[in-house]
Design an enzyme around this catalytic site. Sequence first.
Site, short mmCIF file in Angstrom:
data_model
loop_
_atom_site.label_atom_id
_atom_site.label_comp_id
_atom_site.label_asym_id
_atom_site.label_seq_id
_atom_site.Cartn_x
_atom_site.Cartn_y
_atom_site.Cartn_z
N LYS A 1 0.82 -1.21 0.00
CA LYS A 1 0.00 0.00 0.00
C LYS A 1 0.86 1.26 0.00
CE LYS A 1 -0.70 0.60 5.01
NZ LYS A 1 -0.03 1.92 5.09
N ASP A 2 2.11 1.16 0.40
CA ASP A 2 3.00 2.32 0.44
C ASP A 2 3.80 2.50 -0.83
OD1 ASP A 2 2.23 2.86 3.08
OD2 ASP A 2 3.79 1.56 3.91
N THR B 1 -4.61 10.79 11.92
CA THR B 1 -4.30 9.94 10.78
C THR B 1 -3.45 10.72 9.79
OG1 THR B 1 -5.19 8.71 8.89
CG2 THR B 1 -6.49 10.57 9.68
N LEU C 1 -5.21 11.01 3.94
CA LEU C 1 -6.35 11.80 3.46
C LEU C 1 -7.51 10.88 3.12
CD1 LEU C 1 -7.35 14.63 2.67
CD2 LEU C 1 -6.38 14.24 0.39
N ARG C 2 -7.22 9.70 2.58
CA ARG C 2 -8.27 8.73 2.24
C ARG C 2 -9.09 8.36 3.47
NH1 ARG C 2 -8.40 3.67 3.47
NH2 ARG C 2 -6.20 3.69 4.06
N ARG C 3 -8.41 8.07 4.56
CA ARG C 3 -9.11 7.69 5.79
C ARG C 3 -9.91 8.87 6.34
NH1 ARG C 3 -3.77 4.53 8.05
NH2 ARG C 3 -4.32 2.42 7.32
N ARG D 1 2.04 11.17 12.11
CA ARG D 1 2.94 10.24 11.42
C ARG D 1 3.77 9.47 12.43
NH1 ARG D 1 6.69 12.05 7.18
NH2 ARG D 1 7.11 9.83 7.31
N ARG E 1 2.63 6.16 17.06
CA ARG E 1 1.26 6.66 16.96
C ARG E 1 0.43 6.28 18.18
NH1 ARG E 1 -0.46 6.75 10.59
NH2 ARG E 1 1.63 6.91 9.75
N CYS F 1 0.05 10.61 -3.49
CA CYS F 1 -0.48 10.77 -2.13
C CYS F 1 -1.38 11.99 -2.00
CB CYS F 1 0.69 10.93 -1.15
SG CYS F 1 1.74 9.50 -0.98
#
Length: 295
Positions: free
Chosen positions: A80-81, A124, A127-129, A146, A152, A241
């Site tokens: 995913k990264d 978070t 941006l998607r989340r 981050r 976190r 991103c």
Amino acid sequence: MHYRIGTRGSKLALVQSEYVKRRMEEAYPEDTFELVIIKTTGDKVTDKPLAAIGTKGLFVKEIEEELLSGSIDMAVHSMKDMPAECAAGLTFAKAWKREDCRDVLILKTAGSFSELPSGAVIGTGSLRRACQLAMLRPDIQFTAIRGNVDTRINKLMDDSYGLDGIVLAAAGLNRLGRSSEITEYLDPEVVIPAPAQGVLAIETAEVNTELLDKINALSDDNSDREVVAERTFLRLTGGGCHAPVGAHCVTKDNGDLRMVVLFGNDDCSRILRIEVTGTDSEAVGHEAARMLGLE
């Protein structure tokens, strides 16, 4: 043969790479494998959101340079990264079996997302989340955060950060043995995960066909088909991103693929979601992009 596996030095990256090393050792006892830790730009710059400092390549550039130079033979990342395209001369192996693809919430005191008080703050870096959760609860605030999983969670528990919860990937917590800390799993049909979330990216030089064949022999067909569909869609969106992009593909009992996708603008004022079905992975990805006017 002796193979060198490049990896970032975070706890999660090492757990993932150790898993790949162990699977390879079990499958190919005649070969030897060692981990080589490489520090990336993304590891060095931790005080800014990803979108403010560049692209997903921040976590892979130095590792890919080592692959191209021959200093390492393979690298392990979280898919995913990864950027939508490999660097020239490199390739991804077929996907191994996918971990849980869902996003999850770890909340400080509330028992669920719906129980959070109005004005609660969720951390978070995605941006998607944030976009998707804000659609469900416009009264919730989101702040950029981050760091690795430990960092976190520590920020959540530190009152000085003023956080009521954080959003993470279930896969990482499962791999770290910290799934007991999850407050709530988010339905992937409601909060669509990042393309290829939960999948390990194993990268090699294209010319290293013997090693690539060995890695591919351990792949999972359904996971690979789903990843190809999701990452085809990611590539056609631009793969960066700076806009919310999500894709969740599943293999149905009859072997067909069903994928739901999300695409929006960078201020989340316009979010599009559609569903696509089909039998060919790349065709499913292309159809999703076409339906959203991206192709």
